[in-house]
Write an enzyme that holds these catalytic residues in place. Structure first.
Site, PDB file in Angstrom:
ATOM      1  N   HIS A 163      39.344  40.189 -79.691  1.00 32.31           N
ATOM      2  CA  HIS A 163      38.859  41.152 -80.388  1.00 32.31           C
ATOM      3  C   HIS A 163      39.810  42.274 -80.900  1.00 32.31           C
ATOM      4  CE1 HIS A 163      35.755  43.918 -81.643  1.00 32.31           C
ATOM      5  NE2 HIS A 163      34.866  43.465 -80.947  1.00 32.31           N
ATOM      6  N   GLU A 264      38.980  38.990 -85.695  1.00 31.00           N
ATOM      7  CA  GLU A 264      39.188  38.458 -84.361  1.00 31.00           C
ATOM      8  C   GLU A 264      39.310  36.881 -84.550  1.00 31.00           C
ATOM      9  OE1 GLU A 264      35.547  39.760 -82.042  1.00 31.00           O
ATOM     10  OE2 GLU A 264      35.333  41.266 -83.603  1.00 31.00           O
TER      11      GLU A 264
END
EC number: 5.1.3.15
Length: 291
Positions: A163, A264
């Site tokens: 992330h 991500e």
């Protein structure tokens, strides 16, 4: 402060983070970097003669049980909400457990770290015995690999994402050209199979792109390009909460959503790992000037 390793090229030390957490601080001739042992989370990486690559909130809560806002939180063993258990918590538990430093090496090119989490019955939705190894190489380029080893007798399935919060001049000054006309699902509108060309990365944006090739974040404001080369991932997730949503997030400092874009490397579709086997996915990041 505890010195982990040192030579002519750099050093690794362990320092406190907040009141009760620990972080590894790397000072190397090629870069500066920080990694939290809580969550196994990269907090910072600044290659030589470059600005900081990752964004980290000034309002992050460095305490047990809280997710750190920024850097590269590890979303595993599920991405987003658990598919079969309402209330199980978003993005799994990897970002909320303490990882162990199992190996480190300082070379002329950079710092190599190996962080490990292993256990079983960690969560009601994850009783499986599992070992997860994160390998990081921090130098003028950045390499991250996550290897999931199934030590249980049953086949396991997981989803996950790296992330990454990328520091940008402003999302309005950012383009991500390799996402143009790539099919995506919009989590905000709940519409699937969409296609368009983004003029910028201003939020709110929450998209899962079905594309597994390299990316580049072109930042006209900082006059740089962040290059991302994925390995064994199915998707790219693009996220920026936008001003209204960010205003309600206690761990995003005022105006923080104007300082980052999340892109991500992800596996949002389940991957299977047979008993005794392992699966690895990751990314390589580099930075060049915009010319």
């Amino acid at each position: 402060m505890t010195l982990i390793g040192e030579n002519n090229f750099g050093r690794i030390k362990q320092e406190g983070l907040g009141e009760s957490l620990a972080q590894l601080v790397m000072e190397h001739q090629s870069c500066h970097a920080r990694v939290s042992l809580y969550g196994g989370q990269v907090l910072a990486w600044q290659p030589r003669e470059q600005e900081e690559v990752f964004w980290l909130s000034n309002s992050s809560d460095y305490s047990q049980g809280k997710a750190i806002r920024g850097g590269i939180p590890l979303c595993w063993p599920w991405f987003g909400a658990h598919p079969n258990a309402e209330g199980a918590g978003n993005h799994g538990f990897a970002r909320n457990v303490v990882w162990q430093l199992s190996n480190s090496l300082i070379t002329e090119a950079g710092v190599e770290l190996e962080l490990v989490w292993q256990g079983e019955n960690q969560h009601p939705q994850w009783p499986f015995k599992t070992k997860v190894v994160q390998k990081l190489v921090l130098g003028e380029t950045f390499t991250q690999q996550l290897t999931i080893e199934n030590q249980s007798p049953d086949t396991i399935e997981f989803t996950g994402a790296l992330h990454s919060y990328f520091a940008v001049s402003n999302p309005a000054q950012v383009t991500i050209p390799n996402l143009d006309n790539v099919p995506f699902d919009c989590k905000l509108s709940e519409q699937k199979g969409q296609q368009d060309s983004l003029e910028n990365a201003v939020g709110p944006l929450d998209r899962i792109y079905y594309f597994d090739q390299q990316m580049k974040i072109v930042d006209a404001g900082k006059q740089r390009v962040i290059h991302l080369m994925p390995s064994q991932v199915n998707n790219w997730v693009l996220w920026n909460p936008g001003q209204k949503t960010a205003a309600g997030m206690a761990d995003v400092h005022a105006g923080g959503e104007q300082e980052y874009v999340c892109l991500e490397a992800a596996n949002t579709q389940p991957l299977s790992v047979a008993s005794g086997k392992s699966v690895t996915f990751g990314q390589v990041i580099s930075v060049t000037s915009l010319s």
